[in-house]
Enzyme design. Structure first.
Site, mmCIF file in Angstrom:
data_model
loop_
_atom_site.group_PDB
_atom_site.id
_atom_site.type_symbol
_atom_site.label_atom_id
_atom_site.label_comp_id
_atom_site.label_asym_id
_atom_site.label_seq_id
_atom_site.Cartn_x
_atom_site.Cartn_y
_atom_site.Cartn_z
ATOM 1 C CG ASP A 25 -31.767 48.023 -36.006
ATOM 2 O OD1 ASP A 25 -31.220 47.186 -36.732
ATOM 3 O OD2 ASP A 25 -32.403 49.003 -36.436
ATOM 4 C CB ALA B 188 -32.333 43.613 -41.316
ATOM 5 C CG HIS C 245 -29.001 39.602 -37.201
ATOM 6 N ND1 HIS C 245 -29.904 40.455 -36.638
ATOM 7 C CD2 HIS C 245 -29.707 38.517 -37.570
ATOM 8 C CE1 HIS C 245 -31.103 39.899 -36.674
ATOM 9 N NE2 HIS C 245 -31.014 38.736 -37.246
ATOM 10 C CB THR D 47 -32.574 48.581 -47.231
ATOM 11 O OG1 THR D 47 -33.427 47.540 -47.705
ATOM 12 C CG2 THR D 47 -32.803 48.784 -45.755
ATOM 13 C CB THR E 225 -40.041 44.541 -43.166
ATOM 14 O OG1 THR E 225 -39.139 44.037 -44.157
ATOM 15 C CG2 THR E 225 -40.743 43.393 -42.453
ATOM 16 N NE ARG F 249 -31.273 53.835 -43.814
ATOM 17 C CZ ARG F 249 -32.477 53.469 -44.236
ATOM 18 N NH1 ARG F 249 -33.246 54.335 -44.870
ATOM 19 N NH2 ARG F 249 -32.930 52.261 -44.025
ATOM 20 N N PRO F 250 -27.844 56.871 -39.534
ATOM 21 C CG PRO F 250 -27.635 59.197 -39.304
ATOM 22 C CD PRO F 250 -27.626 58.093 -40.316
ATOM 23 C CG LEU G 153 -29.448 47.887 -18.055
ATOM 24 C CD1 LEU G 153 -30.904 48.339 -18.074
ATOM 25 C CD2 LEU G 153 -29.199 46.964 -16.873
HETATM 26 P P1 GDP Z 1 -30.241 42.967 -34.532
HETATM 27 O O1 GDP Z 1 -30.516 43.275 -35.961
HETATM 28 O O2 GDP Z 1 -31.492 42.873 -33.724
HETATM 29 O O3 GDP Z 1 -29.356 41.799 -34.329
HETATM 30 O O4 GDP Z 1 -29.477 44.220 -33.928
HETATM 31 P P2 GDP Z 1 -28.211 45.022 -34.542
HETATM 32 O O5 GDP Z 1 -27.132 44.079 -34.851
HETATM 33 O O6 GDP Z 1 -28.641 45.971 -35.562
HETATM 34 O O7 GDP Z 1 -27.881 45.949 -33.293
HETATM 35 C C1 GDP Z 1 -27.401 45.485 -32.124
HETATM 36 C C2 GDP Z 1 -26.055 46.159 -31.872
HETATM 37 O O8 GDP Z 1 -25.863 46.337 -30.514
HETATM 38 C C3 GDP Z 1 -24.882 45.330 -32.342
HETATM 39 O O9 GDP Z 1 -23.829 46.175 -32.716
HETATM 40 C C4 GDP Z 1 -24.519 44.527 -31.091
HETATM 41 O O10 GDP Z 1 -23.179 44.103 -31.077
HETATM 42 C C5 GDP Z 1 -24.785 45.547 -30.035
HETATM 43 N N1 GDP Z 1 -25.275 45.019 -28.763
HETATM 44 C C6 GDP Z 1 -26.179 44.021 -28.561
HETATM 45 N N2 GDP Z 1 -26.447 43.901 -27.246
HETATM 46 C C7 GDP Z 1 -25.716 44.856 -26.609
HETATM 47 C C8 GDP Z 1 -25.595 45.267 -25.246
HETATM 48 O O11 GDP Z 1 -26.220 44.735 -24.327
HETATM 49 N N3 GDP Z 1 -24.762 46.318 -24.977
HETATM 50 C C9 GDP Z 1 -24.059 46.953 -25.957
HETATM 51 N N4 GDP Z 1 -23.266 47.967 -25.606
HETATM 52 N N5 GDP Z 1 -24.151 46.595 -27.239
HETATM 53 C C10 GDP Z 1 -24.966 45.565 -27.569
#
Ligand code: GDP
Length: 423
Positions: free
Chosen positions: A12, A38, A40, A129, A239, A303-304, A332
């Protein structure tokens, strides 16, 4: 040119967002491990998409997407995912999607076995999951799994299922008292969800080798992070596959190729879904505020997520294991409102300070040693150049860069494609 995008932390980290951005300059994007366990999340001009199985570049029409040999594919889930994307205006054809004939099919009995085992464990559950991933990887190594290429040979598929289903039922009905699976029922399932995928199945190894020979740019996309790797992660809360750079070429189907550039995606703070040791974890109001600010709820499960400050020990280890050449630091902007930013600088294991990431019971009992850095308390969302960032944000980035001993090249300050700073 072979590039990999890998997670430095527990998953994530925003890998999907980075692949979406960086795939612009690539020709081919490959998923090399894992299944639909997982998610994305990618936000671009066409909308918001959650991808569980498909490589993130499926949202860019001129890119080829490969589902590699190291993956486990629930074909029912994949058909649903393809349909949802098509409804969102995304084109998917054998020209832009190729599925390895050696990838493993995650079958309904794998999903059932995963659920039955989690239920049996009750309070001691792993936080799976429940999508069949651990059982299907176990079947793969037992040599009792179906491969995608088997779908192209119905008689062979039937004979494989006859052997496997008889064996699997011993576990499902004998051990768990679950419902028996029939070969005919499973063949129908393959007919429904396998037939539409036939045209995408090919030898992705030969495809990728000739693409690389022709000078194409290929990017390997990991699912989950270093700390969830089956060998180097927080076992047993990992995993079931290899998430690391070194496995990328194997999982893609090109074990003869070396990765030229490994980009590690690292979050500006820590999050962890599910059970397992998470030393930097924060609790109470401080944690809740960060969780809400960061929208930290699992993309695949809702999930939180558990949250904490940036973990130097875990992240430095993650960079080492991933052989990261450069870092993309994400989210950031989520720290914009925090006055004193907690950073876990070392662990205390039985009264001994350590800066090396421990394993097993030593990790279970590790306590965080926290220091606070000054926040910047203003919005970074609109910053597009490194100099635009407030001084304390730059100090934070430079502190992390030094602490993990790796160059931070990209800084993400929002979920949108252009919310990025290249340092
Ligand atoms: P992944 O599995 O590594 O791709 O990550 P996830 O999709 O689970 O989580 C990343 C979440 O953070 C997604 O909802 C993205 O849209 C969001 N996200 C990614 N980079 C940034 C960022 O720099 N700032 C903010 N606010 N959200 C971001």
């Amino acid at each position: 040119m072979l590039t990999s995008i890998v997670g430095i932390n527990w998953g994530d980290e925003g890998k999907g967002r980075m692949v979406d951005l960086l795939s612009e300059s690539q020709d081919v994007v490959v998923r090399y491990q894992g299944g639909n366990n997982a998610g994305h999340t990618v936000i671009n001009d066409k909308g918001k998409f959650v991808l569980n199985l498909l490589p993130s570049a499926i949202l860019r029409e001129d890119k080829v997407n490969v589902m590699g040999t190291g993956m486990v594919i629930d074909i029912q889930h994949l058909c649903g995912e393809i349909q949802r994307l098509r409804e969102g205006g995304i084109t998917i054809t054998p020209e832009n999607l190729k599925i390895s004939d050696k990838a493993i099919v995650c079958c309904p009995y794998n999903v059932a076995q995963d659920c039955l085992e989690e239920d049996r464990l009750g309070d001691k559950k792993f936080g799976s999951t429940r999508r069949g991933i651990a059982p299907v990887y176990a079947d793969k190594y037992m040599k009792k799994a179906i491969r995608m290429g088997d779908i192209l040979h119905p008689e062979y598929l039937r004979s494989r299922l006859e052997t496997i289903v008889e064996w699997k039922n011993l576990t499902i009905t004998g051990m768990y008292k679950g419902e028996e699976y029939s070969v005919e029922g499973l063949l129908k399932w393959f007919e429904t969800y396998g037939t539409p995928l036939k045209e995408y199945i090919c030898d992705t190894g030969y495809y990728l080798n000739s693409a690389l020979k022709a000078g194409k740019r290929v990017m390997l996309e990991a699912q989950l992070g270093a700390l969830r790797d089956i060998d180097f992660g927080i076992y047993p809360f990992t995993t079931s596959s290899s998430t690391i750079t070194a496995y990328g070429p194997v999982g893609a189907g090109i074990p003869n190729r070396k990765v030229d550039n490994a980009i590690g995606v690292m979050k500006a703070y820590s999050t962890c879904v599910g059970e397992g040791p998470f030393t930097a974890e924060m609790f109470g109001e401080e944690a809740e505020n960060l969780r809400k600010a960061g929208g930290e709820y699992g993309a695949a499960t809702g999930r939180p997520r558990r949250v904490g400050g940036f973990d130097v020990v875990a992240s430095r280890y993650g960079c080492m294991v991933q052989a990261a050449d450069e870092i993309a630091l994400t989210k950031l902007d989520i720290l914009d409102t925090i006055e004193k930013i907690p950073v876990c600088v070392a662990y205390d294991v039985n009264g001994v300070r350590t800066e090396e990431f421990p394993s097993g019971e030593a990790l279970n009992i590790a306590k965080p040693i926290i220091e606070y850095l000054d926040g910047w308390c203003c919005s970074t969302e609109k910053c597009r150049k490194y100099e635009d960032l407030p001084e304390n944000a730059r100090k934070y980035i430079e502190y992390i860069e030094k602490a993990v001993d790796c160059n931070i090249k990209y800084i993400s300050v929002g979920a949108e494609r252009d919310a990025i700073i290249i340092k």
